[in-house]
Design an enzyme around this catalytic site. Structure first.
Site, PDB file in Angstrom:
ATOM      1  N   ALA A  19       0.877   0.354  -0.799  1.00  0.00           N
ATOM      2  CA  ALA A  19       0.928   2.131  -0.038  1.00  0.00           C
ATOM      3  C   ALA A  19       0.129   2.913  -0.487  1.00  0.00           C
ATOM      4  O   ALA A  19      -0.348   2.770   0.649  1.00  0.00           O
ATOM      5  CB  ALA A  19       2.891   1.921   0.169  1.00  0.00           C
ATOM      6  N   CYS A  50       4.114  -9.331  -5.951  1.00  0.00           N
ATOM      7  CA  CYS A  50       4.790 -10.407  -5.462  1.00  0.00           C
ATOM      8  C   CYS A  50       4.339 -12.053  -6.473  1.00  0.00           C
ATOM      9  O   CYS A  50       4.563 -12.680  -6.025  1.00  0.00           O
ATOM     10  CB  CYS A  50       4.408 -11.028  -4.324  1.00  0.00           C
ATOM     11  SG  CYS A  50       4.634  -9.296  -3.301  1.00  0.00           S
ATOM     12  N   ALA A 119       4.802   7.767  -2.866  1.00  0.00           N
ATOM     13  CA  ALA A 119       4.313   5.637  -2.175  1.00  0.00           C
ATOM     14  C   ALA A 119       4.572   5.560  -4.205  1.00  0.00           C
ATOM     15  O   ALA A 119       3.616   5.262  -4.492  1.00  0.00           O
ATOM     16  CB  ALA A 119       2.461   5.541  -2.104  1.00  0.00           C
ATOM     17  N   GLY A 252      18.297  -6.567  -7.155  1.00  0.00           N
ATOM     18  CA  GLY A 252      17.594  -5.310  -6.251  1.00  0.00           C
ATOM     19  C   GLY A 252      17.017  -3.917  -6.610  1.00  0.00           C
ATOM     20  O   GLY A 252      16.437  -4.344  -7.944  1.00  0.00           O
ATOM     21  N   TYR A 287       4.664  13.104   3.419  1.00  0.00           N
ATOM     22  CA  TYR A 287       4.389  11.845   4.149  1.00  0.00           C
ATOM     23  C   TYR A 287       5.038  10.579   3.120  1.00  0.00           C
ATOM     24  O   TYR A 287       4.556  10.810   1.582  1.00  0.00           O
ATOM     25  CB  TYR A 287       3.279  10.947   5.002  1.00  0.00           C
ATOM     26  CG  TYR A 287       2.689  11.352   5.814  1.00  0.00           C
ATOM     27  CD1 TYR A 287       1.723  13.358   5.714  1.00  0.00           C
ATOM     28  CD2 TYR A 287       2.589  10.833   7.082  1.00  0.00           C
ATOM     29  CE1 TYR A 287       1.653  13.302   7.165  1.00  0.00           C
ATOM     30  CE2 TYR A 287       2.243  11.721   7.917  1.00  0.00           C
ATOM     31  CZ  TYR A 287       1.838  12.631   8.227  1.00  0.00           C
ATOM     32  OH  TYR A 287       1.174  13.719   9.329  1.00  0.00           O
ATOM     33  N   GLY A 309       6.044  -6.167  -0.258  1.00  0.00           N
ATOM     34  CA  GLY A 309       4.146  -6.194  -0.128  1.00  0.00           C
ATOM     35  C   GLY A 309       4.024  -6.224   1.812  1.00  0.00           C
ATOM     36  O   GLY A 309       2.762  -5.214   1.501  1.00  0.00           O
TER      37      GLY A 309
END
Lengths: 456, 456
Positions: A19, A50, A119, A252, A287, A309
């Protein structure tokens, strides 16, 4: 190519993965002259988290293949001032500054910003139970933790592993460790693996995992870890003690937002940062994007937290676009996810039965078995498709797929249909592709819709 | 379960393949007592004509595997009165009767109907040139012709084959004959193979076919066939004479509607039967479905003729539903098709550049190269995606894919998007599935949309 004129120009980004770097790169493309500073806690930027299970399984031998762009590349080619090994520990939104800890230099300093993007991603969740801090217990939410797991396997040569949690990461890691020759046990709190699917579909995955030689204990929660010399030696659940040489946490992901305490930035689901469709927080010029932020579930119209992702890249791009002075929105997600487990493929999108029930919507479900190719074509594999739809209207509410090669990517049609409020009849009417090597003449997704439409 | 009450009850179906038998079966399910008679010219019912190339290549050793249900099964299990080897040669819509030729018994008779469904399919087109009737020249539009080709290869042991036309059937048959060890030449009238794609994408297929060892002559039309003792011995094109032992016709399909002359039933594109969304012809109580009928192209809003199993099954089901007294509509197609050629996959949907130009729409196109999996994941293959969209609005108008394993089925998302008038931004916003074994983090379809949106 509009320069952001109304505000001061210095952009600070906290977090250098998908991100953060999608946003920083987008701002650089649109605002070639602007000052952009990124602080990243680890030594890596812009990598594919991932891919970690496939690095652990040695499917991908070199971890550098998972890195899309290095900090040097961002500095040299993109003129983005990336500081690795720098952790942001506090945000002062009133004075528009952040407190940064230089980990290697062991010092702290304040950095000002005109605009800030958070992020910071998410980390593997672990309850605060006895022994949770012992050696041999690993999350795999970032590249550093992936390297640690690989190092541990190489050096300590563990024979047994326990995986706590039967979601995507847990199952992908189960596959990886199985490939590495470990004896793998999964313990899982819910009654079936893959709690993001309905239990009837999750049961198929439990069966498949057992068939692969993995020991699966469902419906039992973690109590604590037994340790010796601060090394984990067993996992104690409600029902049993499982001796082990290592533990993988797959319970999680939790947003990395602890450092925002006192910042005035609103947190929501699982303490993820609340954002609007422009990825703005409640504080002006701040943001957030990626795994640390909330997103909107388009089917339930409720906020959700999705650490994936795809969402990180998309929300990063939208944040970057808005930070660069463009106007972009991220409409939200339908919760699509896909996973490969040895020869099995699992996919899901939209709402589960329990989600629909919690919304008080009347619904119907139907499940069909079909093949991935024409039944007579070599390599036709099993595929099971479950669809969930609103009673009477037939509006699609969700879909789940379990099958073998060629099954899972069919979820994309269901995800597209969900996003645009299509009905079962709309799905039946779709002009999907067919040739014997690719599909039965009625695609399994359409067969599922034909089956379910009789119930609405 | 509404019985059709307002009309007489006898249903006659002409043609016993996908459309006809889908309809007949549907009517039987809804109207258990009704008289249903089917006349089929060949000896087969309900088979997969799309499987013929794979039978020829011996990928599917037994042609019976292509048969979904036999005439006996329809008679015994479904109480559908199927007459094989019966060709309908005339339709009298005023007196509601048809003239049937019993091929084996060599006699003709009239049969009355209360409702009629025409589902006679299509046949391989061949221009009326010198030698077109010679032995060794084959279409492959039905199971009987597939059996003939196989028998010819077994008995005559041909060494060379020429395929006329580089569309799906031509290319699939090229693959099949290549696998059978023949020396294969394709001649093709348009400048690139696969005229259903734009020439730039077709060129990739021409190159791929040459790479497989197939001789490809594009941009030259068939002149005539050289024959000896009524056997084909060479194909003569505008530019050359190609010696051959056999010829496969792949110049497209023509609806089998010649027997409707004088019936008053309106024909349209390529002499396909004009129908409305309920599959009704202009004559009351006469329906048509499948390869012999027109369908609506949803993107151009123009009638089109698509001879594909998916459309035949769907239009057959809709016709059956209406014939059974329900109310069903077939909204139309976007022209989705997919094809495997050895290790290559080709897919298309929607309008080509020349289609858009003929509609006078301002458009943009963009093509990207990507991978079918994460770039680092083993087995990541090449995929090229071309999208076509309306200028300014960004509304999707078409998509084309050429690639290797895992590429082609991605056309389904594009087809779904097209059908529901989605824009490039809508595609970028889709929550498509991602994990390294399945896709890059941005699915190639979305990468194509991100690329093209810059041009609108």
């Amino acid at each position: 190519m509009t320069q952001h004129k109304s505000k001061g120009n210095k952009l600070v980004v906290i977090g250098g993965d998908a991100a953060g770097m999608s946003a920083a790169s987008k701002v650089r493309r649109e605002n070639p002259e602007r000052e952009i500073i990124v602080f990243e806690k680890s030594s890596y930027t812009s990598y594919s988290a991932c891919g970690i299970p496939y690095f652990i399984s040695n499917t991908i031998p070199d971890i550098n293949e998972l890195i899309v762009r290095s900090p040097e590349e961002f500095r040299e080619k993109y003129d983005i001032n990336v500081h690795i090994q720098h952790e942001v520990i506090q945000v002062n939104t009133k004075e528009k500054k952040i407190k940064v800890k230089d980990i290697e230099g062991n010092k702290e300093f304040w950095e000002s910003y005109d605009q800030l993007l958070i992020a910071t991603g998410a980390k593997a969740y672990c309850p605060d139970v006895k022994g949770y801090n012992a050696d041999g217990i690993f999350g795999v939410s970032n590249l550093r933790s992936g390297v640690k797991v690989e190092k541990f396997i190489e050096e300590e040569k563990p024979k047994k592993a326990v995986i706590i949690g039967g979601g995507y990461i847990g199952l992908e890691m189960a596959e990886a460790l199985l490939i590495r020759g470990l004896e793998v046990t999964i313990i899982n709190k819910s009654p079936q693996l893959m709690n993001t699917l309905d239990p009837d579909m999750g049961e198929k995955i439990s069966e498949a995992m057992k068939g692969l030689g993995i020991t699966v204990y469902c419906g039992e929660a973690l109590n604590y870890f037994k340790t010796k010399d601060n090394k984990v030696i067993a996992v104690v659940s409600e029902n049993r003690t499982i001796k082990t040489d290592m533990v993988i946490l797959g319970m999680g992901a939790l947003p990395n937002t602890g450092f925002l305490k006192g910042s005035g930035i609103d947190l929501g689901v699982k303490n993820a940062i609340k954002v609007n469709a422009q990825m703005q927080t409640n504080i002006e010029d701040v943001y957030a994007a990626g795994d640390c932020s909330e997103t909107l579930d388009l089917t339930s119209k409720r906020p959700t937290h999705i650490a994936l992702g795809t969402v990180a890249n998309k929300t990063g791009l939208v944040a970057g676009s808005n930070l660069a002075g463009e106007k972009s929105v991220f409409p939200g997600v339908v919760g699509t996810a896909v996973c490969k487990l040895c020869s099995y493929e699992v996919a899901r999108t939209g709402l589960r039965e329990k989600d629909i029930e919690s919304l008080g919507i009347e619904y119907v479900t139907g499940t069909i078995d079909s093949k991935t190719r024409a039944h007579y074509y070599p390599g036709a594999k099993d595929i099971t498709v479950k669809l969930l739809a609103e009673k009477n209207s037939g509006r699609l509410l969700g879909g789940q797929i379990v099958g073998m090669e060629g099954a899972a990517k069919r979820i994309d049609v269901i995800a597209t249909a969900l996003t645009h409020n299509l009905t079962l009849q709309n799905i039946i009417d779709l002009d999907l592709s067919y040739a014997p090597p690719f599909s039965p003449v009625w695609d399994p997704v359409q067969t599922a819709a034909r089956h379910l439409i009789k119930s609405i």
